[in-house]
Design a protein around this motif. Structure first.
Motif, short mmCIF file in Angstrom:
data_model
loop_
_atom_site.label_atom_id
_atom_site.label_comp_id
_atom_site.label_asym_id
_atom_site.label_seq_id
_atom_site.Cartn_x
_atom_site.Cartn_y
_atom_site.Cartn_z
N GLN A 17 0.82 -1.21 0.00
CA GLN A 17 0.00 0.00 0.00
C GLN A 17 0.86 1.26 0.00
N LEU A 37 1.82 1.75 -3.52
CA LEU A 37 0.62 2.12 -4.26
C LEU A 37 0.29 3.59 -4.05
N SER A 38 0.44 4.09 -2.83
CA SER A 38 0.22 5.50 -2.55
C SER A 38 1.18 6.37 -3.34
N ILE A 46 2.60 5.63 -6.22
CA ILE A 46 2.19 5.59 -7.62
C ILE A 46 1.01 6.52 -7.87
N ARG A 47 0.10 6.58 -6.92
CA ARG A 47 -1.11 7.40 -7.07
C ARG A 47 -0.91 8.85 -6.63
N ARG A 50 -0.25 10.07 -3.59
CA ARG A 50 -0.90 10.38 -2.32
C ARG A 50 0.12 10.33 -1.18
N TRP A 88 -6.09 -2.86 -6.44
CA TRP A 88 -5.16 -2.24 -7.37
C TRP A 88 -5.42 -2.76 -8.78
N SER A 89 -4.98 -2.01 -9.76
CA SER A 89 -5.12 -2.42 -11.16
C SER A 89 -3.96 -3.34 -11.53
N GLU A 107 -0.82 -1.30 -11.82
CA GLU A 107 -0.26 -0.93 -10.51
C GLU A 107 0.41 -2.11 -9.84
#
Length: 332
Positions: free
Chosen positions: A245, A248-249, A251-252, A254, A267-268, A271
């Motif tokens: 996570q 992932l944050s 990448i997004r 955030r 997630w995709s 991702e």
């Protein structure tokens, strides 16, 4: 003979701030972790410079290093790393010369070439965005002069700093720092905890280009990797969703405060692939799995030292992970 039992193990702590937590809690956890791994026989405890990162509390790296060194007694404490282009070499020498004087023979100075932040923050730091692009070797040489014995006619000296001989390391995730470390005869640490793709080539370049120096007669390589150890493979896979996570944050775009583990990641496929690349060197599992994969990693890379970074939402789980790993060295 176990490779793991004969390889130094160290710790990289990013001083993570968890969701719902505080920076004060993070600093308490950092000290708790340092004391814990010291008691378990880990060799070093490093902290990394990041800026404008809400989930990482080690921005004032030298200050936190001093806090950890003062709360421990034997483990080596240092930077993994200080981003040298962000600072005048004289200031870094004075800071680490002070630390080395307060805590003799325990301080390391790992140096990175990247700024460790974004363009707006580089501007806020008052640094030239081109700093380190072409003049990093000169910056390293200047810093080394301030930590070496004072030379006759030296117009600017670092006090404290001069004559402390704080050990310098070069850190990197590509071949540039590997080759520079080899040229200077310095130890090299590869940042496999977030960019493992170039690890084997960087280690090869370092070893084949190495030139002996007053510091080292032979190359000394360390690799940072993520390890999530738990009492079972299933529990470790669950706990590992915290580090997934985190990436992932990133990448997004955030905030990256640590999130509690989840049973299923949202997630995709794109991702998931990107995060798999970031965490390509990660070792996740129960004791048997971690032992097997650490042995294979050391055999494959030939590194002299492994620096472990572990993301856990619950501090007790992180302490347990390092305890499991340390136990693998003596119970085999």
């Amino acid at each position: 003979m176990s490779l793991l039992a004969n390889t130094r193990l160290s710790v990289l702590d990013l001083a993570p701030v968890r969701q719902g937590g505080s920076i004060s809690e993070t600093f308490d956890n950092t000290v708790s972790l340092a004391r814990h791994v010291e008691s378990l026989g880990y060799h070093r405890f490093w902290l990394a410079e990041h800026h404008n990162a809400a989930g990482i509390a080690s921005a004032a790296t030298s200050v936190l290093i001093g806090h950890v060194a003062g709360a421990t007694s034997s483990i080596r404490v240092g930077s993994g790393g200080v981003m040298l282009p962000n600072h005048p070499p004289l200031i870094v020498a004075e800071q680490f010369g002070t630390l080395a004087t307060l805590y003799p023979n325990r301080i390391d100075l790992g140096l990175g070439r990247a700024p460790g932040t974004d363009g707006a923050t580089i501007a806020a730091l008052g640094r030239n965005p081109q700093s380190g692009v072409h003049d990093f070797p000169q910056q390293v040489a200047e810093l080394a002069r301030y930590l070496d014995d004072e030379k006759p006619g030296q117009r600017v000296s670092a006090w404290p700093g001069q004559g402390t001989h704080v050990p310098l390391w070069l850190l990197g995730s590509s071949g540039y720092s590997a080759q520079l470390a080899a040229h200077l005869g310095l130890p090299f640490a590869f940042a496999g905890q977030f960019a493992p793709g170039y690890m084997m080539e960087a280690l090869r370049l370092y070893r084949t280009s190495f030139q002996p120096s007053s510091v080292l007669d032979a190359p000394y390589a360390m690799a940072g990797i993520p390890v999530v150890a738990a009492d079972s493979d299933e529990e470790a896979q669950y706990q590992a969703t915290t580090q997934q996570q985190k990436f992932l944050s990133l990448i997004r775009g955030r905030r990256i405060q640590l999130a509690p583990p989840v049973r299923e990641m949202d997630w995709s496929p794109h991702e998931q692939t990107a995060i798999a690349n970031n965490l390509g060197a990660a070792i996740v599992g129960g004791p048997e799995t971690v032992h097997r994969e650490l042995e294979a990693f050391i055999e494959r890379t030939g590194v002299d030292e492994v620096m472990i970074n572990s993301d856990f939402f619950d501090h007790a789980d992180r302490l347990r992970s390092y305890e499991i790993i340390a136990g693998l060295r003596s119970n085999r």
